[in-house]
Design a protein around this motif. Structure first.
Motif, mmCIF file in Angstrom:
data_model
loop_
_atom_site.group_PDB
_atom_site.id
_atom_site.type_symbol
_atom_site.label_atom_id
_atom_site.label_comp_id
_atom_site.label_asym_id
_atom_site.label_seq_id
_atom_site.Cartn_x
_atom_site.Cartn_y
_atom_site.Cartn_z
ATOM 1 N N ASN A 245 20.192 -2.924 -20.480
ATOM 2 C CA ASN A 245 21.289 -3.058 -19.511
ATOM 3 C C ASN A 245 22.414 -3.928 -20.047
ATOM 4 O OD1 ASN A 245 22.338 -2.417 -16.914
ATOM 5 N ND2 ASN A 245 21.735 -4.432 -16.151
ATOM 6 N N GLY A 246 22.497 -4.040 -21.353
ATOM 7 C CA GLY A 246 23.594 -4.803 -21.953
ATOM 8 C C GLY A 246 23.466 -6.297 -21.789
ATOM 9 N N GLY A 247 22.229 -6.797 -21.636
ATOM 10 C CA GLY A 247 22.018 -8.235 -21.533
ATOM 11 C C GLY A 247 21.963 -8.768 -20.129
ATOM 12 N N VAL A 248 22.121 -7.891 -19.118
ATOM 13 C CA VAL A 248 22.082 -8.302 -17.716
ATOM 14 C C VAL A 248 20.730 -7.921 -17.120
ATOM 15 C CG1 VAL A 248 23.131 -8.067 -15.431
ATOM 16 C CG2 VAL A 248 24.572 -8.010 -17.484
ATOM 17 N N ASN A 249 20.006 -8.916 -16.586
ATOM 18 C CA ASN A 249 18.716 -8.626 -15.958
ATOM 19 C C ASN A 249 18.954 -7.761 -14.725
ATOM 20 O OD1 ASN A 249 16.367 -8.901 -14.169
ATOM 21 N ND2 ASN A 249 15.662 -10.471 -15.587
ATOM 22 N N PRO A 250 18.423 -6.525 -14.688
ATOM 23 C CA PRO A 250 18.721 -5.639 -13.566
ATOM 24 C C PRO A 250 18.061 -6.061 -12.258
ATOM 25 C CG PRO A 250 17.087 -4.641 -15.003
ATOM 26 C CD PRO A 250 17.535 -5.897 -15.684
ATOM 27 N N CYS A 251 17.084 -6.956 -12.329
ATOM 28 C CA CYS A 251 16.408 -7.414 -11.112
ATOM 29 C C CYS A 251 17.092 -8.639 -10.517
ATOM 30 C CB CYS A 251 14.938 -7.719 -11.401
ATOM 31 S SG CYS A 251 13.988 -6.264 -11.919
ATOM 32 N N THR A 252 17.461 -9.599 -11.374
ATOM 33 C CA THR A 252 18.078 -10.832 -10.893
ATOM 34 C C THR A 252 19.595 -10.794 -10.960
ATOM 35 O OG1 THR A 252 18.057 -11.884 -13.077
ATOM 36 C CG2 THR A 252 16.070 -12.124 -11.705
ATOM 37 N N LYS A 253 20.155 -9.826 -11.705
ATOM 38 C CA LYS A 253 21.599 -9.673 -11.935
ATOM 39 C C LYS A 253 22.178 -10.810 -12.777
ATOM 40 C CE LYS A 253 21.029 -6.226 -9.176
ATOM 41 N NZ LYS A 253 20.675 -4.920 -9.775
ATOM 42 N N VAL A 254 21.322 -11.599 -13.413
ATOM 43 C CA VAL A 254 21.778 -12.698 -14.267
ATOM 44 C C VAL A 254 22.128 -12.159 -15.654
ATOM 45 C CG1 VAL A 254 21.055 -14.819 -15.435
ATOM 46 C CG2 VAL A 254 20.475 -14.455 -13.032
ATOM 47 N N THR A 255 23.278 -12.562 -16.180
ATOM 48 C CA THR A 255 23.637 -12.213 -17.556
ATOM 49 C C THR A 255 22.917 -13.168 -18.493
ATOM 50 O OG1 THR A 255 25.807 -11.367 -16.892
ATOM 51 C CG2 THR A 255 25.507 -11.953 -19.217
ATOM 52 N N VAL A 256 21.960 -12.651 -19.245
ATOM 53 C CA VAL A 256 21.150 -13.481 -20.133
ATOM 54 C C VAL A 256 21.826 -13.620 -21.491
ATOM 55 C CG1 VAL A 256 18.856 -13.837 -21.122
ATOM 56 C CG2 VAL A 256 19.096 -12.679 -18.907
ATOM 57 N N VAL A 257 22.289 -12.506 -22.056
ATOM 58 C CA VAL A 257 23.061 -12.510 -23.306
ATOM 59 C C VAL A 257 24.187 -11.498 -23.158
ATOM 60 C CG1 VAL A 257 21.151 -13.238 -24.803
ATOM 61 C CG2 VAL A 257 21.515 -10.797 -24.378
ATOM 62 N N SER A 258 25.132 -11.541 -24.073
ATOM 63 C CA SER A 258 26.260 -10.623 -24.014
ATOM 64 C C SER A 258 25.837 -9.221 -24.458
ATOM 65 C CB SER A 258 27.390 -11.114 -24.916
ATOM 66 O OG SER A 258 26.998 -11.037 -26.281
ATOM 67 N N GLN A 259 26.652 -8.248 -24.126
ATOM 68 C CA GLN A 259 26.337 -6.873 -24.501
ATOM 69 C C GLN A 259 26.268 -6.686 -26.014
ATOM 70 O OE1 GLN A 259 28.116 -3.709 -22.215
ATOM 71 N NE2 GLN A 259 28.321 -2.402 -24.005
ATOM 72 N N PRO A 260 27.207 -7.246 -26.823
ATOM 73 C CA PRO A 260 27.076 -7.079 -28.277
ATOM 74 C C PRO A 260 25.766 -7.647 -28.819
ATOM 75 C CG PRO A 260 29.286 -7.806 -27.719
ATOM 76 C CD PRO A 260 28.487 -7.909 -26.462
ATOM 77 N N ILE A 261 25.312 -8.766 -28.280
ATOM 78 C CA ILE A 261 24.045 -9.330 -28.739
ATOM 79 C C ILE A 261 22.898 -8.400 -28.390
ATOM 80 C CG2 ILE A 261 22.382 -11.193 -28.321
ATOM 81 C CD1 ILE A 261 24.733 -13.120 -28.217
ATOM 82 N N ALA A 262 22.892 -7.864 -27.169
ATOM 83 C CA ALA A 262 21.845 -6.920 -26.779
ATOM 84 C C ALA A 262 21.838 -5.714 -27.710
ATOM 85 C CB ALA A 262 22.049 -6.475 -25.331
ATOM 86 N N GLU A 263 23.008 -5.230 -28.076
ATOM 87 C CA GLU A 263 23.102 -4.089 -28.994
ATOM 88 C C GLU A 263 22.537 -4.442 -30.366
ATOM 89 O OE1 GLU A 263 27.220 -3.161 -28.956
ATOM 90 O OE2 GLU A 263 27.173 -2.218 -26.965
ATOM 91 N N HIS A 264 22.863 -5.630 -30.876
ATOM 92 C CA HIS A 264 22.360 -6.045 -32.193
ATOM 93 C C HIS A 264 20.839 -6.157 -32.181
ATOM 94 C CE1 HIS A 264 26.553 -8.000 -32.889
ATOM 95 N NE2 HIS A 264 26.530 -6.750 -33.295
ATOM 96 N N VAL A 265 20.295 -6.718 -31.121
ATOM 97 C CA VAL A 265 18.843 -6.866 -31.030
ATOM 98 C C VAL A 265 18.164 -5.505 -30.985
ATOM 99 C CG1 VAL A 265 16.957 -7.725 -29.598
ATOM 100 C CG2 VAL A 265 18.977 -9.143 -29.958
ATOM 101 N N LEU A 266 18.695 -4.595 -30.184
ATOM 102 C CA LEU A 266 18.111 -3.257 -30.083
ATOM 103 C C LEU A 266 18.175 -2.531 -31.423
ATOM 104 C CD1 LEU A 266 19.505 -2.153 -26.608
ATOM 105 C CD2 LEU A 266 17.118 -2.625 -27.164
ATOM 106 N N ALA A 267 19.252 -2.738 -32.169
ATOM 107 C CA ALA A 267 19.380 -2.085 -33.476
ATOM 108 C C ALA A 267 18.294 -2.561 -34.436
ATOM 109 C CB ALA A 267 20.763 -2.361 -34.064
ATOM 110 N N VAL A 268 18.039 -3.866 -34.462
ATOM 111 C CA VAL A 268 17.008 -4.403 -35.353
ATOM 112 C C VAL A 268 15.621 -3.970 -34.880
ATOM 113 C CG1 VAL A 268 15.974 -6.521 -36.263
ATOM 114 C CG2 VAL A 268 18.445 -6.327 -36.085
ATOM 115 N N MET A 269 15.415 -3.924 -33.574
ATOM 116 C CA MET A 269 14.141 -3.423 -33.047
ATOM 117 C C MET A 269 13.897 -1.979 -33.494
ATOM 118 S SD MET A 269 14.276 -4.947 -29.158
ATOM 119 C CE MET A 269 12.834 -4.042 -28.553
ATOM 120 N N ALA A 270 14.944 -1.168 -33.463
ATOM 121 C CA ALA A 270 14.793 0.245 -33.822
ATOM 122 C C ALA A 270 14.386 0.420 -35.275
ATOM 123 C CB ALA A 270 16.094 0.995 -33.545
ATOM 124 N N SER A 271 14.935 -0.407 -36.147
ATOM 125 C CA SER A 271 14.671 -0.230 -37.578
ATOM 126 C C SER A 271 13.511 -1.065 -38.100
ATOM 127 C CB SER A 271 15.935 -0.564 -38.387
ATOM 128 O OG SER A 271 16.326 -1.911 -38.180
#
Length: 477
Positions: free
Chosen positions: A221-247
């Motif tokens: 969800n781009g770094g936003v907890n969908p249950c609490t609606k709290v922004t935990v990290v920014s969207q670019p950071i979430a994207e970077h983490v997902l990219a490393v997880m994928a590879s």
């Protein structure tokens, strides 16, 4: 005779039913072994098996032992990496920890010659160094910051399993060896014992399959907890983490995982597995029996089946969708509901093709925006019969991706430079195209606004108070 009453069982929703079916079909698979190099993990019930899925709207579905806690172990790594990226930025973290798949086991000695830089943050060496990058005045504060952020990802405070922590502290000699090698090479710049104390603690944090699903959904969800609606990290950071997880997330099975499942994921030797479908949902699985690569047998099998049945692979083409341009025409064929005088109707009939209209619909991303741009390229007052006004009806647009918004707004700006006045009709008043001349609450009002401008340009304007609103069944004058 006593009367026996029966209560009908509630039929589960389709998602819960699918998870339950997966659970039931795989629960009897007793393949794999418990992790024995951490003594506490060897005592876990091998029959445990939980599945959970969390959506972008904060709904959670689960089956089996989804509420049974287990220690995160390496499932913690992507989320600590996110914290390090938030603290230092991508370039600084990359200078200390790489982002290349190692092709080796999770505890392999995989260090860059000369620098001692670990290959990626998902193997143990890289995760230990990543933990050391989290900003804090001391190890106690560093662990509390990590706990706080991982808890924010999960939406609740995560507790520490003291027994597992003590077990790892006592038996973690290989991780100590990795830390000493990095310390000797200069890549690890703090004390070995202090970083390992924090690292073992983060691995011993307790979570459930539901928690892990929410953590994955937060990344999706781009770094936003969908249950609490709290922004935990920014969207670019979430994207970077997902990219490393994928590879890199599945160690020496990462390539086959991406081939077969096609989702960013991370496994842990306690049997946990986290996977994310960006923009859709997060998955949390737990089953402690592991294959030879340290990945949960049942969790991997369940992920493969989910990906196949629901076509979750990142490379999957979604197929044909509805046309992005739902309607196109001019004021000759598409007219507003405003009742007009005969003289006005005559002008609109003679010059109605001066007003063009496009009704857009759907989820508009790059490819869809490119189709719209091609359509708008024909709108020009310099072209014979070309339009001087353009109505863009965006009420049917469910989402305009940022890249598409930039493309379309640039086109609106370019049209303006060519003498085309753009009016937007949007009941949601979202301000999607800032360079438009006007945004009105409906496409009908936007078309009426352009009609009025055309009439005024031909000297046939009518004062607003002279006009009556059009009613169904009414004709013209």
């Amino acid at each position: 005779m006593s009367k026996v009453t029966t209560r009908a069982r509630a039929t589960p929703d389709p998602i819960t039913a699918a998870l339950q079916e997966l659970h039931d079909s795989l629960a009897s698979d007793a393949g794999g072994d418990l992790a024995t190099y951490i003594p506490q993990l060897a005592r876990v019930d091998p029959g445990l098996f939980g599945l959970a899925l969390a959506t972008m709207h904060g709904r959670v579905y689960k089956a089996g032992d989804a509420d049974v806690p287990f220690t995160l172990q390496s499932v913690s790594k992507p989320f600590v990496y996110a914290l390090a990226l938030a603290d230092l930025g991508l370039e600084e973290v990359l200078s200390r920890v790489g982002a290349e798949p190692s092709g080796e086991a999770f505890n392999a000695i995989s260090l860059e010659p000369g620098s001692g830089r670990p290959s990626n943050p998902m193997v143990n060496a890289g995760a230990i160094l990543t933990t050391s990058l989290v900003r804090a005045p001391d190890p106690v504060a560093r662990f509390e910051r990590i706990r706080e952020v991982l808890s924010a990802f999960a939406g609740r405070r995560l507790e520490l399993d003291e027994a597992v922590f003590a077990s790892e502290l006592e038996t973690g000699d290989r991780n100590r060896a990795l830390a000493y090698l990095m310390r000797n090479a200069g890549s690890l710049r703090c004390g070995v014992d202090e970083v390992l104390d924090v690292y073992f603690r983060q691995c011993a944090l307790l979570a459930t399959s539901v928690d892990v699903a929410v953590m994955a959904a937060t990344l999706a969800n781009g770094g936003v907890n969908p249950c609490t609606k709290v922004t935990v990290v920014s969207q670019p950071i979430a994207e970077h983490v997902l990219a490393v997880m994928a590879s890199c997330g599945m160690y020496d099975a990462a390539g086959e995982w991406l081939l077969r499942v096609g989702l960013p994921a991370k496994s842990g030797v306690s049997g946990g597995l986290v996977a994310a479908s960006p923009g859709q949902f997060g998955i949390g699985l737990f089953s402690p029996l592991l294959d030879a690569r340290g990945n949960s047998v049942r969790a991997v099998a369940a992920s493969r089946l989910l990906a196949e049945r629901f076509q979750l692979h990142l490379m999957h083409h979604p197929g044909r969708s509805v046309p992005v341009i739902a309607r196109a025409g001019s004021a000759l064929t598409l007219q507003s509901g405003r009742r007009r005088l005969r003289t006005e109707r005559e002008v609109l009939h003679a010059h109605g093709d001066d007003i063009d209209l496009r009704s857009l619909q759907g989820d508009i991303e790059f490819a869809a925006a490119e189709v719209i741009l091609q359509s708008l390229s024909t709108v020009s007052p310099a072209r014979p019969g070309g339009a001087r006004w353009l109505v863009l009806d965006v009420q049917g647009v469910s989402r305009l991706h940022p890249v598409a918004a930039r493309m379309l707004d640039s086109a609106v700006l370019e049209l303006g430079s060519r003498g085309v006045v753009v009016a937007v009709g949007d009941p949601h008043r979202r301000g999607l195209l800032p360079h438009a001349a006007v945004e009105l609450p409906s496409p009908e009002e936007a078309l009426e606004w352009c009609e009025d401008a055309l009439l005024e340009s031909h000297g046939a304007s009518l004062a607003l108070e002279q006009r009556e609103p059009w009613q169904p069944g009414q004709g013209g004058e």
